[in-house]
Enzyme design. Structure first.
Site, mmCIF file in Angstrom:
data_model
loop_
_atom_site.group_PDB
_atom_site.id
_atom_site.type_symbol
_atom_site.label_atom_id
_atom_site.label_comp_id
_atom_site.label_asym_id
_atom_site.label_seq_id
_atom_site.Cartn_x
_atom_site.Cartn_y
_atom_site.Cartn_z
ATOM 1 N N THR A 14 0.805 -0.981 -0.360
ATOM 2 C CA THR A 14 0.237 0.396 -0.115
ATOM 3 C C THR A 14 0.838 1.180 0.053
ATOM 4 O O THR A 14 0.249 2.177 -0.932
ATOM 5 C CB THR A 14 -0.646 -0.441 0.785
ATOM 6 O OG1 THR A 14 -1.278 -1.481 1.264
ATOM 7 C CG2 THR A 14 -1.928 0.780 1.020
ATOM 8 N N TYR A 67 4.555 -12.363 5.735
ATOM 9 C CA TYR A 67 3.402 -11.765 4.893
ATOM 10 C C TYR A 67 3.403 -12.860 3.604
ATOM 11 O O TYR A 67 3.929 -12.743 2.295
ATOM 12 C CB TYR A 67 4.040 -10.536 4.569
ATOM 13 C CG TYR A 67 2.657 -9.672 3.448
ATOM 14 C CD1 TYR A 67 1.837 -9.826 3.189
ATOM 15 C CD2 TYR A 67 3.335 -8.507 2.517
ATOM 16 C CE1 TYR A 67 0.713 -9.244 2.369
ATOM 17 C CE2 TYR A 67 2.322 -7.846 1.675
ATOM 18 C CZ TYR A 67 1.381 -8.268 1.687
ATOM 19 O OH TYR A 67 -0.169 -7.532 1.077
ATOM 20 N N LYS A 112 1.148 -11.692 8.409
ATOM 21 C CA LYS A 112 -0.173 -11.531 7.829
ATOM 22 C C LYS A 112 -0.999 -12.386 6.639
ATOM 23 O O LYS A 112 0.200 -12.460 5.496
ATOM 24 C CB LYS A 112 0.943 -9.843 7.352
ATOM 25 C CG LYS A 112 -0.558 -9.503 6.233
ATOM 26 C CD LYS A 112 -0.315 -8.255 5.826
ATOM 27 C CE LYS A 112 -0.920 -7.423 4.647
ATOM 28 N NZ LYS A 112 -0.288 -6.048 3.720
ATOM 29 N N VAL A 160 -4.268 -6.424 9.169
ATOM 30 C CA VAL A 160 -3.061 -5.369 8.568
ATOM 31 C C VAL A 160 -4.348 -4.645 7.462
ATOM 32 O O VAL A 160 -4.503 -5.311 6.479
ATOM 33 C CB VAL A 160 -2.127 -5.882 8.051
ATOM 34 C CG1 VAL A 160 -1.551 -4.867 7.344
ATOM 35 C CG2 VAL A 160 -1.154 -6.365 8.927
#
Length: 289
Positions: free
Chosen positions: A43, A131, A160, A200
């Site tokens: 992001t 992740y 995540k 998240v």
């Protein structure tokens, strides 16, 4: 790890990182109760930041947050040596943890993943958040690999999980005590119901208070109240991925007058038809004044 951790955008102005805007966004999130922030992830447009910008953003976020919430910096790469350098730098400037994406494009084996994450875990002391996002990396961290990494390295403490397969989440949570955070806003409640701890979040960049309330209710077992907020935000959750992240969230922030700025190529502005859908959703939620 528990709660809401917004994956923050990197605001730009005239082609450069807008650090005043970054500080303003961080203050807004912290004032609305988030548990921590995650800079320079997907992001945050990390692929189009220079290595120097990547490090400077991490350092500035640590400075601006000033211990008020956790800072979990994105330091992953498909090069183990580069991920290690970013992770060591982040530790040196005072982050509370690092987020390591699965190596993308070169598609290592599960054994390669064990060695990649293990090399970094042996070289830093701060907590590591794995992740897993197969939609971007074309590679899944298998549950047995997650279990191995959690049990082998004391500083690998959380994941995540952006694999939408809830069977995988169940298998991970059944096999070890790693903290699982949803990597998909719309799957936050299902994952918490299975034993996850939070999210998240992308949407939390513009609706942090609501997301914090939803996760707090869910973690307290008050799923009826959590579901009310979920369904209120659900149209916005879906629109955040109507185009490639972070195009929709940065567009929404610009609409709301929040520091966001332009995108860096190869990402470009949102299609007008999708902008209209996003504007309608923001209006329906009462976010547009």
């Amino acid at each position: 790890m528990q709660g809401v951790y917004p994956a923050i955008i990197t605001p730009f102005k005239d082609g450069k990182v807008d650090y005043d805007g970054l500080q303003s966004n961080l203050d807004f999130l912290i004032e609305n109760g988030v548990s921590g922030v995650i800079p320079v992830g997907t992001t945050g447009e990390s692929p189009t930041l220079t290595p120097l910008e990547h490090e400077q953003v991490i350092e500035k976020v640590v400075e601006f947050v000033d211990g008020r919430v956790e800072v979990i910096a994105g330091t992953g790469s498909n090069s183990t040596s580069e991920a290690l350098e970013f992770s060591q730098y982040a530790e040196d400037v005072g982050v509370d943890g690092v987020l390591l994406i699965t190596p993308y494009y070169n598609k290592p084996s599960q054994e390669g993943l064990k060695r990649h994450f293990g090399e970094i875990a042996n070289s830093i002391n701060v907590p590591i958040v794995l992740y897993n996002v197969p939609s971007r990396t074309a590679l899944n961290i298998e549950p047995y690999t997650i279990k191995y990494l959690f049990e082998e390295y004391s500083n690998i403490t959380a994941i995540k999980e952006a694999n939408p397969n809830l069977s995988q989440v169940s298998e991970v949570l059944d096999s070890c005590n790693i903290d699982v955070l949803s990597g998909n806003d719309e799957l936050t409640l299902p994952i918490i119901s299975l034993g996850g701890k939070g999210v998240v979040s992308v949407v939390a960049n513009i609706a942090p208070k609501e997301f914090v309330q939803m996760v707090d209710f869910a973690n307290a077992g008050k799923f009826d109240k959590a579901k009310e907020i979920h369904y209120k935000l659900f149209p916005l959750m879906k629109l955040m991925f109507i185009e490639t992240n972070p195009i929709p969230i940065k567009t929404a922030m610009n609409m709301l007058g929040m520091p966001s700025g332009e995108l860096r190529l190869p990402l470009c502005e949102m299609a007008e038809s999708n902008k209209s859908k996003l504007q309608n959703a923001l209006n329906n939620l009462g976010l547009l004044k």
